[in-house]
Design a protein around this motif. Structure first.
Motif, PDB file in Angstrom:
ATOM      1  N   SER A  20       0.831  -1.214   0.000  1.00 29.24           N
ATOM      2  CA  SER A  20       0.000   0.000   0.000  1.00 29.24           C
ATOM      3  C   SER A  20       0.860   1.257   0.000  1.00 29.24           C
ATOM      4  CB  SER A  20      -0.933   0.004   1.211  1.00 29.24           C
ATOM      5  OG  SER A  20      -1.848  -1.072   1.141  1.00 29.24           O
ATOM      6  N   THR A  54      -6.817   6.052  -4.638  1.00 30.36           N
ATOM      7  CA  THR A  54      -7.933   5.781  -3.727  1.00 30.36           C
ATOM      8  C   THR A  54      -8.032   4.279  -3.518  1.00 30.36           C
ATOM      9  OG1 THR A  54      -9.131   7.720  -4.553  1.00 30.36           O
ATOM     10  CG2 THR A  54     -10.387   6.087  -3.301  1.00 30.36           C
ATOM     11  N   GLU A  55      -7.930   3.853  -2.262  1.00 31.44           N
ATOM     12  CA  GLU A  55      -8.036   2.422  -1.942  1.00 31.44           C
ATOM     13  C   GLU A  55      -9.460   2.147  -1.474  1.00 31.44           C
ATOM     14  OE1 GLU A  55      -5.765  -0.995   0.759  1.00 31.44           O
ATOM     15  OE2 GLU A  55      -5.112   1.111   0.791  1.00 31.44           O
ATOM     16  N   THR A  56     -10.187   1.307  -2.240  1.00 30.99           N
ATOM     17  CA  THR A  56     -11.585   1.024  -1.942  1.00 30.99           C
ATOM     18  C   THR A  56     -11.697  -0.029  -0.846  1.00 30.99           C
ATOM     19  OG1 THR A  56     -11.731  -0.701  -3.636  1.00 30.99           O
ATOM     20  CG2 THR A  56     -12.173   1.575  -4.330  1.00 30.99           C
ATOM     21  N   LYS A  57     -12.942  -0.186  -0.365  1.00 33.97           N
ATOM     22  CA  LYS A  57     -13.179  -1.143   0.701  1.00 33.97           C
ATOM     23  C   LYS A  57     -12.973  -2.595   0.246  1.00 33.97           C
ATOM     24  CE  LYS A  57     -16.455   1.829   3.136  1.00 33.97           C
ATOM     25  NZ  LYS A  57     -17.846   1.967   3.665  1.00 33.97           N
ATOM     26  N   ASP A  58     -13.139  -2.863  -1.036  1.00 29.31           N
ATOM     27  CA  ASP A  58     -12.944  -4.226  -1.543  1.00 29.31           C
ATOM     28  C   ASP A  58     -11.538  -4.432  -2.089  1.00 29.31           C
ATOM     29  OD1 ASP A  58     -13.323  -2.466  -3.543  1.00 29.31           O
ATOM     30  OD2 ASP A  58     -14.755  -3.667  -4.692  1.00 29.31           O
ATOM     31  N   ASN A  59     -10.565  -3.640  -1.586  1.00 27.59           N
ATOM     32  CA  ASN A  59      -9.139  -3.816  -1.875  1.00 27.59           C
ATOM     33  C   ASN A  59      -8.790  -3.536  -3.335  1.00 27.59           C
ATOM     34  OD1 ASN A  59      -8.585  -4.535   0.808  1.00 27.59           O
ATOM     35  ND2 ASN A  59      -9.133  -6.685   0.409  1.00 27.59           N
ATOM     36  N   TYR A 107      -7.164  -0.651  -5.884  1.00 24.80           N
ATOM     37  CA  TYR A 107      -6.344   0.562  -5.889  1.00 24.80           C
ATOM     38  C   TYR A 107      -6.688   1.339  -7.161  1.00 24.80           C
ATOM     39  CZ  TYR A 107      -3.665  -1.734  -2.204  1.00 24.80           C
ATOM     40  OH  TYR A 107      -3.287  -2.364  -1.039  1.00 24.80           O
TER      41      TYR A 107
END
Length: 716
Positions: free
Chosen positions: A186, A201-206, A208
């Protein structure tokens, strides 16, 4: 063996170059053949009259273009090439193809226009062999890329890490450059985006998600790494030469702002003291110069701390240093000096020259109007008499209770109410603007010498520039009209007895003013007696009669048209009058045993005038406010030869608002006089017709009217 390998490698390069050259010539030939169907000049045989004896290539091609009507544009770089070959029985297109082969030229086709220029062989771009290493146990990644396509780099990362990287459409060919040793995945992705001006932007479902940083118009927005790492310190350079910036600061330390922007603009600077204690600031603007930015950064300290009643509390609230360590700057010879205000390196002396205004306040000219009260005409004379009386008493050593009374002359002030205590422009500037500056006035150069810190001087200069505007001049055209109409009727007969006989004399026409003696009246009576049965008798010799029947009319018009010009807010006056004198006699008794009387006669002036006093003001919407005073006075009769004359006075005051070049009519100062009197014998003076023989009547009327027309014109 090594020699053989070198030979084979060179042969392959030559073969590859020849193949590329042949392919280029084939493409040019095909284009010439296609174009020759529309442009017949390309398929014509070359004119044999064109000389080729050491002719430059541009001149040769220019001759071909003129003769065969072919549109040819030649690059200036070909002027050094000379042609010595002879062409015969060759068409123009083949000749052009030969020149491209012989001199390494190429032809760019724009419809039927041929642009001939040197051929530059395209060298294939060398692709850096990027390297991606991923450790699945520790979930670390190492990245070594240098101008590699985003698609290739992301594909390799996803293949080796099984992570999902997303990007916006159109970013496939974006070049990425980064060298990151094995680190957390990350963190590596965050620094990869940071180094290449991307957002992550790193989303909740991993996932990038990467994107390009854009401005409000959707254009790519370039930001420095330090700005990206400190999101509250955002700025963009709009114009490097003018040092224009777009800034967005949110409670950012001032020393960080100066450090980052001066580095980005490559500014020469001298730091006399560290700026860590200069405080924080919040500022957002789309366009500001670096100089103005510095003024705004250091301006709050000057204005707030110099007038604060509780400096310590304000220092804590604003996170600034105490007044003893206030920071400022100075610009001199392209170098910016930073430090505290006590350091000589940041203090400066500057001369500010006014362009439109005067450093000294302009006072109104001396008033000529005097008082609007009739008694004001006597006050100067009365004051002078009392002063003279007091001097005589003092010279004679007399003890008296008489004291001269001080009476002020009721005239208008020479200064406007706002500027009555102002001698120069510094008196009008608020103390918040001058601060701790030392300001001196130079009247001869119309300048202000200012000594102080750079930030305070810049703030002072901005204020002076805002008030140094052209003061409008108001041209006032005035028409003063005074009309006088008079009418007098006098008629009647008076009888009397004199000391001696009266001789008949006087005028009958156009006015009747006749003195009739007894002799003439007796002749008239004798005429009536001879034709009548009545005898009227005779009058005594000293009897006389006065017969009057006259009428006088007068029409007088006085017209004055002065033109006055004055600055905005300053008074203009006009006066036209007459001065008369009256005598004051002073008698003093000197001595007691042998008293002597001394007499002093002094003459004092009294004015009667037609005067106009106007004070104009120009408003923001170019209208004009006029403060108007008009006085009109005239002399009357004197009760004695040495007494002051009566004064008839008319005056008015008005404040009007009008547009530029409009005309204001001010009038109505009308004076009417009427007199209808008579005398006669009781009862007989009332009988019709015969009453004129036993009465005398006077009817008199006068009328005067004063009208003023005013037209202001604003001149800048």
């Amino acid at each position: 063996m090594r020699l053989l390998i070198t030979f084979i490698f060179g042969f392959l390069i030559i073969s590859l170059s020849y193949a590329q050259s042949s392919q280029r010539l084939i493409h040019i030939d095909e284009q010439l053949q296609l174009l020759s169907t529309d442009n017949l000049g390309l398929s014509e045989k070359l004119d044999a009259n064109i000389s080729l004896n050491d002719v430059t290539l541009p001149n040769f091609l220019l001759a071909v273009s003129n003769i065969h009507k072919v549109n040819i544009n030649v690059s200036p770089e070909l002027s050094s090439i000379n042609i010595k070959n002879n062409f015969s029985n060759v068409i123009v297109s083949d000749m052009l193809l030969f020149l491209c082969k012989e001199y390494s030229l190429t032809i760019e086709f724009t419809k039927n226009i041929l642009s001939i220029k040197p051929y530059i062989e395209e060298v294939p771009e060398e692709v850096y062999p990027y390297k991606i290493d991923y450790d699945p146990e520790n979930e670390t990644v190492a990245i070594d890329v240098n101008s590699n396509d985003l698609y290739e780099v992301f594909k390799s990362i996803m293949d080796k890490s099984a992570k999902n990287l997303l990007y916006a459409p159109g970013m496939e060919k974006l070049k990425l450059t980064a060298y990151i040793n094995p680190t957390d995945f990350s963190s590596a992705m965050d620094k990869l985006a940071l180094a290449n001006n991307l957002t992550l932007t790193e989303t909740k479902d991993n996932f990038y998600v990467f994107d390009i940083i854009t401005d409000n118009n959707g254009q790519n927005k370039s930001m420095s790494l330090s700005s990206r790492m400190s999101p509250d310190l955002n700025f963009k350079i709009i114009d490097t030469s003018l040092q224009l910036l777009e800034v967005d600061f949110k409670n950012v330390p001032i020393h960080n702002i100066i450090k980052e922007i001066s580095s980005a603009l490559d500014i020469n600077m001298f730091m006399a003291s560290p700026l860590e204690g200069s405080g924080n600031t919040t500022l957002k603007t789309k366009s500001i110069s670096f100089d103005n930015l510095l003024v705004k950064l250091f301006e709050p300290q000057i204005k707030t701390l110099s007038n604060s009643t509780d400096v310590n509390n304000q220092v804590r609230n604003n996170n600034t240093s105490p007044p003893s360590d206030r920071y400022t700057f100075k610009k001199e010879d392209g170098i910016y000096f930073f430090g505290t205000e006590k350091q000589l390196s940041v203090r400066k002396v500057e001369i500010i020259k006014l362009k439109h205004r005067s450093v000294n306040m302009m006072s109104d000219p001396q008033m000529m109007m005097g008082s609007n009260d009739i008694r004001g005409n006597y006050q100067i004379a009365e004051q002078g008499f009392r002063n003279q009386l007091n001097n005589n008493f003092n010279n004679n050593n007399l003890n008296t209770n008489v004291r001269p009374q001080n009476r002020s002359f009721n005239s208008n002030s020479n200064h406007s109410p706002n500027n009555e205590n102002a001698n120069n422009i510094l008196d009008l500037i608020p103390t918040e603007v001058t601060g701790n500056l030392d300001c001196q006035i130079d009247v001869e150069l119309n300048s202000i010498y200012v000594t102080g810190t750079g930030a305070e001087i810049e703030y002072f200069k901005k204020f002076i520039e805002s008030v140094d505007k052209a003061i409008p001049v108001i041209l006032i055209e005035v028409m003063i009209v005074e009309a006088q109409v008079s009418n007098t009727v006098e008629a009647g007969v008076s009888w009397g007895i004199g000391n001696e006989p009266t001789t008949t004399q006087g005028s009958l026409f156009p006015t009747t003013d006749l003195n009739v003696g007894a002799e003439t009246i007796n002749r008239i009576i004798s005429g009536f007696s001879s034709t009548s049965v009545f005898n009227f008798g005779r009058l005594i010799p000293n009897f006389f009669a006065t017969v009057k029947a006259m009428e006088t009319n007068g029409d007088l018009k006085i017209k004055s048209t002065p033109k006055l010009a004055t600055l905005n807010g300053h008074r203009a006056s006009f006066s036209n009058g007459q001065t008369s004198y009256y005598a004051i006699v002073q008698r003093n008794i000197i001595g007691t045993d042998n008293p002597q009387t001394s007499e002093i006669r002094n003459y004092f002036p009294i004015d009667a005038k037609l005067g106009l006093d106007i004070k104009p003001y120009v408003t923001g919407d170019k209208q004009v406010l006029l403060d108007i005073n008009v006085i009109q006075s005239s002399f009357g009769q004197r009760i004695a030869d040495d007494a002051p004359p009566d004064i008839n006075s008319r005056n008015f005051s008005s404040v009007v608002r009008m547009k530029d070049q409009d005309i204001a009519v001010l009038g109505g100062l009308e004076e009417n006089y009427s007199n209808n009197s008579g005398s006669g014998v009781p009862f007989l003076a009332r009988i019709p017709i015969i009453k004129w023989l036993f009465s005398k009547r006077v009817r008199e009327g006068r009328k005067s009217k004063l009208t003023v027309f005013i037209k202001p014109t604003v001149i800048y």
